[in-house]
Design a protein around this motif. Structure first.
Motif, PDB file in Angstrom:
ATOM      1  N   UNK A 440      -4.470 -18.991 -14.801  1.00  0.00           N
ATOM      2  CA  UNK A 440      -3.339 -18.771 -15.702  1.00  0.00           C
ATOM      3  C   UNK A 440      -2.321 -19.888 -15.514  1.00  0.00           C
ATOM      4  N   UNK A 441      -2.013 -20.597 -16.593  1.00  0.00           N
ATOM      5  CA  UNK A 441      -0.967 -21.620 -16.598  1.00  0.00           C
ATOM      6  C   UNK A 441      -0.024 -21.340 -17.764  1.00  0.00           C
ATOM      7  N   UNK A 442       1.082 -22.071 -17.813  1.00  0.00           N
ATOM      8  CA  UNK A 442       1.993 -21.922 -18.952  1.00  0.00           C
ATOM      9  C   UNK A 442       1.381 -22.457 -20.237  1.00  0.00           C
ATOM     10  N   UNK A 443       0.299 -23.264 -20.104  1.00  0.00           N
ATOM     11  CA  UNK A 443      -0.348 -23.862 -21.276  1.00  0.00           C
ATOM     12  C   UNK A 443      -1.535 -23.050 -21.779  1.00  0.00           C
ATOM     13  N   UNK A 444      -1.778 -21.915 -21.150  1.00  0.00           N
ATOM     14  CA  UNK A 444      -2.888 -21.084 -21.595  1.00  0.00           C
ATOM     15  C   UNK A 444      -3.669 -20.503 -20.438  1.00  0.00           C
ATOM     16  N   UNK A 445      -4.639 -19.655 -20.799  1.00  0.00           N
ATOM     17  CA  UNK A 445      -5.434 -18.889 -19.843  1.00  0.00           C
ATOM     18  C   UNK A 445      -6.890 -19.314 -19.956  1.00  0.00           C
ATOM     19  N   UNK A 446      -7.459 -19.757 -18.838  1.00  0.00           N
ATOM     20  CA  UNK A 446      -8.869 -20.168 -18.813  1.00  0.00           C
ATOM     21  C   UNK A 446      -9.669 -19.139 -18.026  1.00  0.00           C
TER      22      UNK A 446
END
Length: 510
Positions: A440-446
């Motif tokens: 989980x990052x601020x740029x999206x979820x992988x």
């Protein structure tokens, strides 16, 4: 030779060790070691006058192994004082087996130089000591073990502790020791408890002698050889230094919000679920956000696990968490709770996360939230070496809980400073990608492609799904492709996986 995740391990490092072959591949029957015990007579006294007297009576000699715990973190006074005393007695060539080492242990550099300490094993290293080791000050590589892996190694005899020096906030004259009821309380003594059970000689150091019997005891009298009262064992304020940080950072709060959805939109968020969250800014915020969701949906957790923090205690006291299993306290609220809440249980590191017992509590985890310094496109995680290749972190319980939990979630910014956190290949692998389910990052979820079930659930929930490769490329577009770190051939640290196999090495920085 290369292990199963493609990390190159020099032949001379193996020396009978096994290569990492997968998170649950090394699960054969094991044999526990046993300590040497010197019985005492009813009138024998354990209370001694000084650290020096305890060292002499313990029989410590050149070439032996000494151990310490790190429950006081950056507030620890004991390790430096004991090693200073050992040096004055002329004892050398010792192996230091501390559960972890921090910036406060900078004085060890001189004891490495003068030959008092020649080998080290620990969960982590920080500060000037870590930098000195990264630059090759030790001839022998440091062995980095997870918390569960260290407990396994002690029980198996891979770490054979001759003398354990264990700080306790309160103890009686016969050795019953606790993490509470003193002036420098640290709460759980979970890492010390394993050393007490398996070391040949156990010395309790305390600044508060209480009336016998000091019960309930974290470490009971049957394990203890000597007790020494000293002026001060540590500063409780150092427990929370750098480990716990409440955030108002919008980026970290967004990461925490995405992580909340990752948990609550998974099949594991239901009444009776169990979880562990970390101590970084985003991880602590996840705990707070999860609390709101649990209240709204009338969901209660069966237990929370790990290093315990204020949000976990508050949820427990409000009836949202039935039990707390506590191997270490990360703030003073956690320290206070263990003494007053009957369902706040102190556990040892083997019960916590040892993969080679008959069932550690981590094996019952539904959800774990963990931090990272780097994650690569194979979902491997680095929490031990910084962007310049220097040791500056700890394995901790990272690989233990990631392997055990049904849902393992990494929370991390996409970039930290001008350094990408999602990369092609991490500098050092602590936790293999097969153990990680979601990043989980601020740029999206992988989501790890193997978890097709989660991908479908999160698509339906409208989470901002991206691939791990897309996260890497976005990070590179923002800050550029990082230059490769240059290393010498000298190996300064061996990274053991929790089962004792070699998952990676750290080389000396150029």
């Amino acid at each position: 030779m290369k292990n199963i995740i493609g990390r190159e391990i020099p032949d001379e490092i193996l020396k009978g060790r096994k290569l990492f072959q997968g998170q649950f591949e090394n699960m054969d029957e094991v044999v526990k070691t046993t300590p040497k015990i010197k019985p005492i007579k009813p009138d024998d006294k354990k209370l001694l006058n000084s650290i020096e007297e305890a060292i002499v009576k313990s029989g410590l000699k050149d070439g032996m192994t000494i151990s310490f715990h790190h429950h006081f973190r950056e507030g620890d006074y004991i390790l430096n004082s004991v090693v200073d005393a050992i040096a004055k007695l002329g004892i050398k060539n010792l192996t230091l087996a501390s559960s972890s080492l921090g910036s406060v242990h900078k004085p060890l550099i001189e004891h490495i130089k003068n030959g008092v300490i020649t080998k080290i094993t620990a969960s982590g290293l920080r500060g000037a000591l870590a930098e000195a080791i990264s630059n090759g000050i030790l001839k022998e590589p440091v062995i980095i073990r997870s918390h569960g892996g260290r407990a396994r190694a002690v029980e198996a005899g891979d770490i054979k502790v001759d003398v354990a020096f264990l700080g306790a906030p309160a103890a009686d004259e016969f050795g019953n020791a606790s993490g509470s009821r003193g002036t420098a309380n640290c709460g759980s003594l979970g890492y010390a408890m394993v050393d007490a059970q398996y070391a040949d000689k156990v010395i309790i150091l305390t600044d508060t002698i209480v009336e016998f019997p000091n019960m309930p005891a974290s470490i009971n009298q049957t394990y203890v050889d000597y007790v020494v009262k000293i002026d001060s064992i540590g500063d409780p304020k150092g427990i929370a230094s750098g480990a716990t940080r409440y955030t108002k950072n919008p980026k970290e709060l967004l990461i925490a919000e995405y992580a909340r959805q990752v948990i609550t939109k998974s099949p594991y968020f239901k009444d009776g679920f169990s979880f562990q969250t970390g101590t970084g800014g985003s991880a602590l915020a996840v705990s707070r956000f999860l609390k709101d969701e649990m209240m709204e949906n009338n969901i209660k957790a069966s237990f929370a696990l790990g290093g315990i923090t204020k949000p976990i205690v508050e949820m427990h006291e409000e009836g949202l968490i039935k039990h707390i299993y506590d191997v270490q306290d990360f703030d003073l609220v956690g320290v206070d709770s263990i003494a007053k809440n009957p369902n706040h249980h102190e556990i040892d590191a083997s019960f916590y996360a040892n993969p080679h017992n008959k069932g550690c509590i981590a094996s019952k985890l539904d959800v774990v939230v963990l931090s990272a310094l780097e994650i690569d496109t194979d979902f491997n995680v680095n929490v031990i070496t910084g962007s310049e290749g220097v040791l500056r972190g700890a394995s901790g319980g990272h690989c233990d809980t990631a392997a055990s939990a049904k849902l393992s979630v990494i929370v991390s910014p996409l970039i930290r400073g001008r350094i990408p956190c999602v990369v092609e290949e991490v500098t050092t692998v602590i936790t293999p990608g097969e153990s990680i389910d979601v990043v989980v990052t601020e740029a999206g979820v992988a989501v790890n492609p193997k978890r097709t079930d989660l991908i479908e659930s999160y698509k339906a929930a409208g989470l901002p799904l991206v691939t791990i490769e897309e996260l890497k490329e976005k990070a590179f577009r923002i800050v550029g492709v990082p230059d490769k770190i240059e290393f010498d051939n000298q190996v300064v640290a061996i990274i053991e996986y929790r089962d004792g196999t070699v998952i990676d090495v750290v080389r000396k920085v150029k």
